[in-house]
Design an enzyme around this catalytic site. Structure first.
Site, PDB file in Angstrom:
ATOM      1  N   ASP A 189       2.058  -8.951  -8.798  1.00 38.82           N
ATOM      2  CA  ASP A 189       2.185  -7.533  -9.146  1.00 38.82           C
ATOM      3  C   ASP A 189       1.842  -7.390 -10.622  1.00 38.82           C
ATOM      4  OD1 ASP A 189       2.937  -4.926  -9.709  1.00 38.82           O
ATOM      5  OD2 ASP A 189       5.104  -5.310  -9.531  1.00 38.82           O
ATOM      6  N   ASP A 206       0.192  -0.333  -6.521  1.00 35.98           N
ATOM      7  CA  ASP A 206       1.622  -0.610  -6.691  1.00 35.98           C
ATOM      8  C   ASP A 206       2.473   0.409  -5.938  1.00 35.98           C
ATOM      9  OD1 ASP A 206       0.763   1.411  -8.432  1.00 35.98           O
ATOM     10  OD2 ASP A 206       2.130   0.825 -10.046  1.00 35.98           O
TER      11      ASP A 206
END
Length: 242
Positions: A7, A100
């Site tokens: 991430d 995201d």
């Protein structure tokens, strides 16, 4: 199968190595120290798959590709889809939704299977609405609490940035800036929560570095869920295997 999930956010890079649904290793690095990733990844076992959510730009994408090039498996950068893992994307241009946010929505849906507000309190604060049918209805993007404070300090000569605390009626500048930033964030979340509540019961999930500060003053039924994006990446990877 070992999967490396990454991430890459605006401020930090988080990663986790998972196998069979179990986490093997997890870590985080500030983007300013991203060049240290190659050393950090040397400690990882070779993955069979690499899934990445990257919202930190093309340079970060190139860096991640270079760092992961030592492993034989290709790196997979996810993008938002029209429909995936039970979530339907109602964005006007689905692929423009941040990866995201998309991964977090998928993780939230698989956890709750109900209408919920998915809030990430990071560099930016995002407030995204999921319907009881798993539809992403839309969401807000606003500056994060820290960004609001720093932008005020940068744009107004007399507003020097200092550590403030929460006050309902602040009596000094530092407290006024901190409390104003918090109130703006909390107000946005509450308004979206109320708008979604018209459709029925709503659950509120909070994640991100500032989630604890926001939750303290939110006064809404809410649950902290760490690493929603990484959880979403794992769900996406598992669906691709089926």
């Amino acid at each position: 199968m070992k999967m490396l999930l990454i991430d890459a956010g605006n401020s930090r890079i988080k990663w986790a190595m998972v196998e069979g649904g179990m986490g093997l290793q997890q870590n985080v690095l500030e983007n300013t120290h991203a060049t240290a990733l190659s050393m950090a990844f040397l400690e990882l076992p070779p993955p069979d798959r690499i899934l990445v959510s990257n919202v930190a730009g093309e340079k970060m994408a190139q860096l991640l590709s270079a760092v992961c090039a030592a492993w034989p498996c290709p790196i997979e950068f996810i993008v938002a889809q029209v429909r995936q893992c039970g979530v339907r994307n109602l964005y006007e241009h689905p692929a423009q939704l941040g990866s995201d946010r998309w991964a977090a929505l998928i993780a939230a849906w698989h956890q709750e299977r109900a209408s919920c507000l998915v809030v990430n309190c990071g560099t930016a604060t995002t407030v995204d609405a999921l319907s009881a049918e798993g539809e992403f209805l839309g969401g807000l993007i606003l500056p994060g609490v820290d960004m609001m404070q720093s932008s005020l300090a940068a744009g107004a000569a007399q507003l020097v940035q200092a550590e403030g605390v929460w006050r309902e009626f602040p009596r000094n500048t530092a407290d006024a800036i901190f409390s104003g930033s918090m109130q703006a964030t909390i107000g946005a979340i509450r308004l979206q929560f109320e708008a979604l509540t018209i459709r029925g019961d709503v659950r509120c999930l909070l994640s991100g570095g500032a989630a604890a500060k926001v939750q303290l003053h939110l006064k809404l039924p809410s649950v902290r869920v760490d690493n929603l994006v990484l959880r979403g990446l794992q769900i996406i990877a598992q669906e691709n295997l089926s």
